[in-house]
Scaffold this motif. Structure first.
Motif, PDB file in Angstrom:
ATOM      1  N   ARG A   1      14.289 -30.795 -65.917  1.00 30.09           N
ATOM      2  CA  ARG A   1      13.083 -31.599 -66.028  1.00 30.09           C
ATOM      3  C   ARG A   1      13.054 -32.520 -64.823  1.00 30.09           C
ATOM      4  N   TYR A   2      11.916 -32.601 -64.183  1.00 30.25           N
ATOM      5  CA  TYR A   2      11.838 -33.476 -63.008  1.00 30.25           C
ATOM      6  C   TYR A   2      10.413 -33.969 -62.825  1.00 30.25           C
ATOM      7  N   LYS A   3      10.263 -34.908 -61.894  1.00 28.10           N
ATOM      8  CA  LYS A   3       8.935 -35.426 -61.597  1.00 28.10           C
ATOM      9  C   LYS A   3       8.542 -35.013 -60.189  1.00 28.10           C
ATOM     10  N   LEU A   4       7.310 -34.605 -60.068  1.00 31.39           N
ATOM     11  CA  LEU A   4       6.781 -34.222 -58.768  1.00 31.39           C
ATOM     12  C   LEU A   4       5.355 -34.756 -58.688  1.00 31.39           C
ATOM     13  N   ASN A   5       5.110 -35.604 -57.714  1.00 23.47           N
ATOM     14  CA  ASN A   5       3.787 -36.221 -57.545  1.00 23.47           C
ATOM     15  C   ASN A   5       3.319 -36.900 -58.834  1.00 23.47           C
ATOM     16  N   GLY A   6       4.245 -37.538 -59.502  1.00 21.12           N
ATOM     17  CA  GLY A   6       3.893 -38.275 -60.699  1.00 21.12           C
ATOM     18  C   GLY A   6       3.799 -37.421 -61.964  1.00 21.12           C
TER      19      GLY A   6
ATOM     20  N   TRP B   1      11.654 -26.745 -65.831  1.00 21.55           N
ATOM     21  CA  TRP B   1      12.168 -25.579 -65.118  1.00 21.55           C
ATOM     22  C   TRP B   1      13.255 -24.924 -65.967  1.00 21.55           C
ATOM     23  N   ARG B   2      13.338 -23.612 -65.833  1.00 22.92           N
ATOM     24  CA  ARG B   2      14.367 -22.879 -66.569  1.00 22.92           C
ATOM     25  C   ARG B   2      14.973 -21.850 -65.633  1.00 22.92           C
ATOM     26  N   GLY B   3      16.290 -21.764 -65.593  1.00 26.66           N
ATOM     27  CA  GLY B   3      16.904 -20.804 -64.673  1.00 26.66           C
ATOM     28  C   GLY B   3      18.416 -20.842 -64.762  1.00 26.66           C
ATOM     29  N   SER B   4      19.047 -20.584 -63.628  1.00 26.43           N
ATOM     30  CA  SER B   4      20.507 -20.550 -63.582  1.00 26.43           C
ATOM     31  C   SER B   4      20.954 -21.305 -62.338  1.00 26.43           C
TER      32      SER B   4
ATOM     33  N   THR C   1      11.885 -35.743 -58.148  1.00 25.62           N
ATOM     34  CA  THR C   1      12.673 -36.926 -58.487  1.00 25.62           C
ATOM     35  C   THR C   1      13.005 -36.880 -59.979  1.00 25.62           C
ATOM     36  N   ASP C   2      13.841 -37.804 -60.409  1.00 28.89           N
ATOM     37  CA  ASP C   2      14.231 -37.909 -61.826  1.00 28.89           C
ATOM     38  C   ASP C   2      14.715 -36.564 -62.384  1.00 28.89           C
ATOM     39  N   LEU C   3      15.428 -35.821 -61.594  1.00 22.43           N
ATOM     40  CA  LEU C   3      15.877 -34.492 -62.009  1.00 22.43           C
ATOM     41  C   LEU C   3      16.990 -34.594 -63.058  1.00 22.43           C
ATOM     42  N   GLU C   4      16.758 -33.891 -64.160  1.00 21.56           N
ATOM     43  CA  GLU C   4      17.777 -33.840 -65.226  1.00 21.56           C
ATOM     44  C   GLU C   4      17.995 -32.394 -65.585  1.00 21.56           C
ATOM     45  N   ILE C   5      19.212 -31.948 -65.479  1.00 27.29           N
ATOM     46  CA  ILE C   5      19.496 -30.541 -65.801  1.00 27.29           C
ATOM     47  C   ILE C   5      20.456 -30.458 -66.984  1.00 27.29           C
ATOM     48  N   THR C   6      20.067 -29.662 -67.924  1.00 25.49           N
ATOM     49  CA  THR C   6      20.890 -29.460 -69.111  1.00 25.49           C
ATOM     50  C   THR C   6      21.288 -27.988 -69.188  1.00 25.49           C
ATOM     51  N   GLU C   7      22.543 -27.755 -69.507  1.00 24.41           N
ATOM     52  CA  GLU C   7      22.981 -26.379 -69.730  1.00 24.41           C
ATOM     53  C   GLU C   7      22.676 -26.022 -71.183  1.00 24.41           C
ATOM     54  N   THR C   8      22.126 -24.826 -71.396  1.00 25.69           N
ATOM     55  CA  THR C   8      21.828 -24.409 -72.767  1.00 25.69           C
ATOM     56  C   THR C   8      22.592 -23.133 -73.091  1.00 25.69           C
TER      57      THR C   8
ATOM     58  N   SER D   1      29.417 -26.321 -68.344  1.00 23.26           N
ATOM     59  CA  SER D   1      30.381 -25.500 -67.600  1.00 23.26           C
ATOM     60  C   SER D   1      30.102 -25.551 -66.099  1.00 23.26           C
ATOM     61  N   THR D   2      28.966 -26.154 -65.707  1.00 24.83           N
ATOM     62  CA  THR D   2      28.679 -26.307 -64.287  1.00 24.83           C
ATOM     63  C   THR D   2      28.430 -27.782 -63.979  1.00 24.83           C
ATOM     64  N   GLU D   3      28.892 -28.217 -62.825  1.00 25.09           N
ATOM     65  CA  GLU D   3      28.693 -29.628 -62.462  1.00 25.09           C
ATOM     66  C   GLU D   3      27.239 -29.912 -62.098  1.00 25.09           C
ATOM     67  N   LYS D   4      26.441 -28.841 -61.957  1.00 27.15           N
ATOM     68  CA  LYS D   4      25.020 -29.020 -61.634  1.00 27.15           C
ATOM     69  C   LYS D   4      24.272 -29.636 -62.820  1.00 27.15           C
ATOM     70  N   ALA D   5      24.806 -29.423 -63.999  1.00 23.54           N
ATOM     71  CA  ALA D   5      24.145 -29.968 -65.191  1.00 23.54           C
ATOM     72  C   ALA D   5      24.829 -31.253 -65.627  1.00 23.54           C
ATOM     73  N   LYS D   6      24.011 -32.125 -66.225  1.00 22.73           N
ATOM     74  CA  LYS D   6      24.551 -33.400 -66.670  1.00 22.73           C
ATOM     75  C   LYS D   6      25.067 -33.285 -68.114  1.00 22.73           C
TER      76      LYS D   6
END
Lengths: 271, 169
Positions: free
Chosen positions: A113-118, A123-126, A138-145, A251-256
């Motif tokens: 989840r992030y903010k772009l131009n307000g 987003w969903r992916g790997s 901005t405000d990017l938050e990534i969760t592993e599911t 399992s990945t450091e990319k996710a919080k």
């Protein structure tokens, strides 16, 4: 590619529906035509859907991209005749060898989840697809599911080889065999998170047939220190078992953070 | 070896003086239904010590390629306790389904499968499952071996008629 707001909303809804146990109330499930079989090399057919009521096809088919079937020797078996319709997906499994089969739809991905131009974007992916997120977000938050849906079927005598946990995410380890469940008897299961006991976790148990009764008949249980929970089945039929965990151990450091869920459909037989 | 004989023949067999005998009679009821198939029937003994002794299974033994095995799971208690661990057909155990009427099974305590039955409390269990029909399970408790002639019975209401058990010392 440009997309109308309506189309984007429809796609977002479809994505949400394809994921069990999202914030929506929908329930995802696999429903086998039988779980206890005799005779030589019997077949079962399995429905896979996402719905509100259990077990009715009324909302969305489940995607079968991550469907895997494991046979009594632990080796993968091919699911056959896969098809996806308006409300459900379906596939067949031949139980060519005697013993227990595990049918699973499991996925491990990232949701962002992030903010772009307000505007808030989803987003969903790997990990490999993280570059899809614009650099100026901005405000990017990534969760592993980590999602896992399972059901089980046995030809002849039950065995355990297919039931070994993978050690990733939330999983069920049977103490009572999942194809040896009878009304009035107590069954015991263990939930494990990354292979370790998932203690003090809420487990929801709902009997099928919701359409023909007024009460949900949902039972909420808790796992003990060893991750074990016990159910005494009040009636025969198919049951939906569900649990989920949120933690900060992706399992990945990319996710919080991480969101892991487990769902099983179990059949309880009449005495 | 177990002995299964029609009632008429059973009396002709000499019985060793000291061996206890067990006779089971099972009534398969007449049904007035559009589609009738003779039921699958399983007969076994459960011990208070959890032991299981399989006496008989009547099913579609003659179906091509063991197709009849597909429905053995419908004898669901038998399937759980015995069937799923047993290769069918099994010698001396399986036979064809029976028509409505009374059927008698005679077992001598000096032969299989009763030969090694330890003295104690037991339950005779008879389970019947009919294709496109229902299922019924009856139990008759008994003590083995019988000190004197004894009998017990249970009355079915749907898929089984009377089940009678007779014991002779």
């Amino acid at each position: 590619m440009r997309m109308s707001r309506k189309a984007a909303a429809a796609i977002a809804l479809a994505i949400a529906a394809a994921f069990p146990l999202s914030a929506h109330a929908h329930r995802a499930w696999l429903l086998p035509s039988a779980t206890v079989l005799s005779g030589s090399e019997p077949w079962i057919t399995v429905d896979a859907a996402i719905s509100n009521d259990l077990f009715y096809f009324e909302h969305h088919p489940m995607q079968l991209d991550s469907l895997k079937v494991f046979g009594p020797d632990g080796a993968e078996v091919q699911a056959q005749n896969q098809a996806t319709g308006k409300f459900r997906s379906v596939f067949d499994v031949q139980l060519a060898k005697p013993g227990t089969y595990r049918i699973s739809v499991a996925s491990d991905g990232l949701m962002g989840r992030y903010k772009l131009n307000g505007e808030t974007k989803r987003w969903r992916g790997s990990v490999e697809k993280l570059a899809e997120i614009p650099a100026e977000a901005t405000d990017l938050e990534i969760t592993e599911t980590q999602r896992r849906l399972e059901t089980f079927a046995t030809s002849g005598a039950p065995n355990e080889a297919a039931l070994k946990p993978t050690g990733k995410g939330l999983e069920l380890v049977p103490v009572t065999h999942p194809n040896d469940l009878f009304v009035g008897e107590e069954a015991s299961f263990k939930l494990v998170m990354d292979g370790k006991p998932a203690a003090d976790l809420e487990v929801t148990v709902i009997p099928g047939g919701i359409r023909y009764r007024t009460e949900l008949k949902e039972v909420t249980l808790k796992t003990d220190a060893e991750g074990t929970f016990k159910v005494t089945w009040p009636e025969p039929g198919y049951y939906w078992i569900s649990a989920s965990v949120r933690d900060a151990k992706p399992s990945t450091e990319k996710a919080k953070s991480r969101s892991a869920s487990y769902v099983a459909t179990l059949e309880v037989l009449a005495q | 070896m177990r002995i299964v004989l029609p009632a008429a023949l059973a009396g002709l067999i000499a019985t060793p003086a000291l061996a206890a005998d067990l006779t089971v009679s099972i009534q398969i009821p007449e049904m007035s239904v559009a589609e009738y198939h003779k039921p699958y029937v399983a007969v076994w003994i459960e011990g208070a010590d959890k032991s299981i002794t399989n006496l008989a299974v009547w099913y579609d033994v003659k179906a091509k390629d063991n197709k009849g095995n597909e429905w053995l799971k419908d004898l669901r208690q038998w399937w759980r306790k015995i069937g799923r661990e047993t290769t069918m057909p099994a010698d001396g155990l399986s036979s064809a389904t029976r028509a409505p009427g009374e059927h008698t099974l005679d077992f001598s305590g000096s032969n299989e499968p009763l030969k090694n039955l330890k003295p104690g409390q037991y339950t005779l269990v008879v389970e019947a499952a009919r294709e496109v029909g229902g299922r019924e399970l009856l139990k008759v408790p008994f003590t083995w071996p019988a000190a004197s002639a004894a009998s017990g019975s249970a009355q079915g209401t749907t898929e089984l008629g009377a089940v009678k058990l007779e014991l002779k010392p």
